[in-house]
Design an enzyme around this catalytic site. Sequence first.
Site, mmCIF file in Angstrom:
data_model
loop_
_atom_site.group_PDB
_atom_site.id
_atom_site.type_symbol
_atom_site.label_atom_id
_atom_site.label_comp_id
_atom_site.label_asym_id
_atom_site.label_seq_id
_atom_site.Cartn_x
_atom_site.Cartn_y
_atom_site.Cartn_z
ATOM 1 N N ASP A 31 -5.369 27.732 59.152
ATOM 2 C CA ASP A 31 -6.397 27.335 60.121
ATOM 3 C C ASP A 31 -6.680 25.852 59.951
ATOM 4 O OD1 ASP A 31 -9.080 27.057 61.460
ATOM 5 O OD2 ASP A 31 -8.967 29.242 61.543
ATOM 6 N N LEU A 33 -9.525 24.562 60.727
ATOM 7 C CA LEU A 33 -10.970 24.532 60.436
ATOM 8 C C LEU A 33 -11.745 23.644 61.402
ATOM 9 C CD1 LEU A 33 -10.871 24.397 56.529
ATOM 10 C CD2 LEU A 33 -10.912 26.401 58.027
ATOM 11 N N GLY A 36 -13.645 26.882 63.012
ATOM 12 C CA GLY A 36 -13.977 27.886 62.012
ATOM 13 C C GLY A 36 -14.388 27.239 60.710
ATOM 14 N N ASP A 51 -2.327 22.598 61.027
ATOM 15 C CA ASP A 51 -2.399 22.574 62.491
ATOM 16 C C ASP A 51 -1.145 23.233 63.067
ATOM 17 O OD1 ASP A 51 -2.471 21.785 65.254
ATOM 18 O OD2 ASP A 51 -3.777 20.120 64.698
ATOM 19 N N ALA A 74 -4.743 31.804 66.372
ATOM 20 C CA ALA A 74 -5.137 30.406 66.578
ATOM 21 C C ALA A 74 -4.899 30.005 68.032
ATOM 22 C CB ALA A 74 -4.338 29.496 65.650
ATOM 23 N N TYR A 143 -6.370 27.373 80.315
ATOM 24 C CA TYR A 143 -6.376 28.228 79.126
ATOM 25 C C TYR A 143 -5.575 29.504 79.377
ATOM 26 C CZ TYR A 143 -7.961 31.777 75.863
ATOM 27 O OH TYR A 143 -7.994 32.812 74.958
ATOM 28 N N LYS A 147 -1.862 30.774 77.830
ATOM 29 C CA LYS A 147 -1.678 32.031 77.112
ATOM 30 C C LYS A 147 -0.604 32.887 77.780
ATOM 31 C CE LYS A 147 -3.782 33.089 73.947
ATOM 32 N NZ LYS A 147 -3.589 32.800 72.503
ATOM 33 N N ASN A 169 -13.340 40.217 77.221
ATOM 34 C CA ASN A 169 -14.297 39.255 76.656
ATOM 35 C C ASN A 169 -14.881 39.814 75.359
ATOM 36 O OD1 ASN A 169 -15.035 36.981 78.928
ATOM 37 N ND2 ASN A 169 -14.338 38.899 79.826
ATOM 38 N N VAL A 183 -20.932 33.676 76.732
ATOM 39 C CA VAL A 183 -22.305 33.666 77.222
ATOM 40 C C VAL A 183 -23.241 34.447 76.306
ATOM 41 C CG1 VAL A 183 -21.966 35.691 78.697
ATOM 42 C CG2 VAL A 183 -23.708 34.019 79.301
#
Length: 305
Positions: A31, A33, A36, A51, A74, A143, A147, A169, A183
């Site tokens: 990660d 970070l 996170g 990375d 990630a 996004y 994906k 979600n 949200v």
Amino acid sequence: MRVLITGGAGFIGSHIVRSLLNTQIDLAVFDNLSTGSAANLPESALIRKGDIRDFAQVQAVFREFLPTHVIHAAGDLSGRLATWPLVQRSLEHNLTGTLNVAKAMLDLGTKRLVYISTAGVYGEVPEKESASESYPLRPCNPYSASKASGELFLQTFEMLETVILRYANVYGPCPLGASSGAVIPTFIARLQAKQSVTVYGREFLGDGGCRRDYVFVDDVVAATLLALNHTPAGIFNVSRQESFTTMELLDIIADKVGWRPAVCYEAPRGGEIKSSAVDSSRLQLLGWNANIGLAKGIELTVDKI
């Protein structure tokens, strides 16, 4: 089994890590970070900062840990608007990063990959419809497009056993330094502080807001652990199969927090999916169920904030 989790210090990843650490599985976290925190993870967890966009760093952690299984959690969630910087960021993290992980797996001979994707790849799913895994892919922001691209590339690598999980979600208790980008934590925090909230329209101002399919993080973790060994390669939706408008969601949160806020109604935002609902019956046939409904999940989330 030796499992490497990319993004293991983030919101969903850290929940997966904590569940795996209760087993006899050897585990490592990779990660950067940036969203996170290592503080989310027990001291016993092997953490390597790096990375996914840098293949040399990815390759180094693979050569050190020698994973037999990979959970690729990630990624970058910021590309909701089609501005060039966000397009580029989505491509670098969610496509280039994914290909770096795949290449490291192929080089090492690691077979099983659990790829964390999103139900956002379906784009708009009209109300009263529910998207199965064969529903057309119509991503409506960078996004989701990145994906979907990652999914398509991974499916060309026949040497990998890739399980693609299209999460609805996801919500739940959010660890230190991690952001679910959703949200629900925003609404809970503002209601607990007795502040007003903003509700963006679906089609027009004041129409109740977008309709979403929400799934609690513990149920998502269970689906991900099932995918490590007990599902065939392929694509599976992960959802509760219930959708709620933003105002319906706000009503549930207000009931659990015990305070009703003033609401500021705004026009619809660009890059937002107006309506989304997905069918997870394929995964249910393998023994998985989303056991926690929205009201109970909100209660569990509020109690831990």
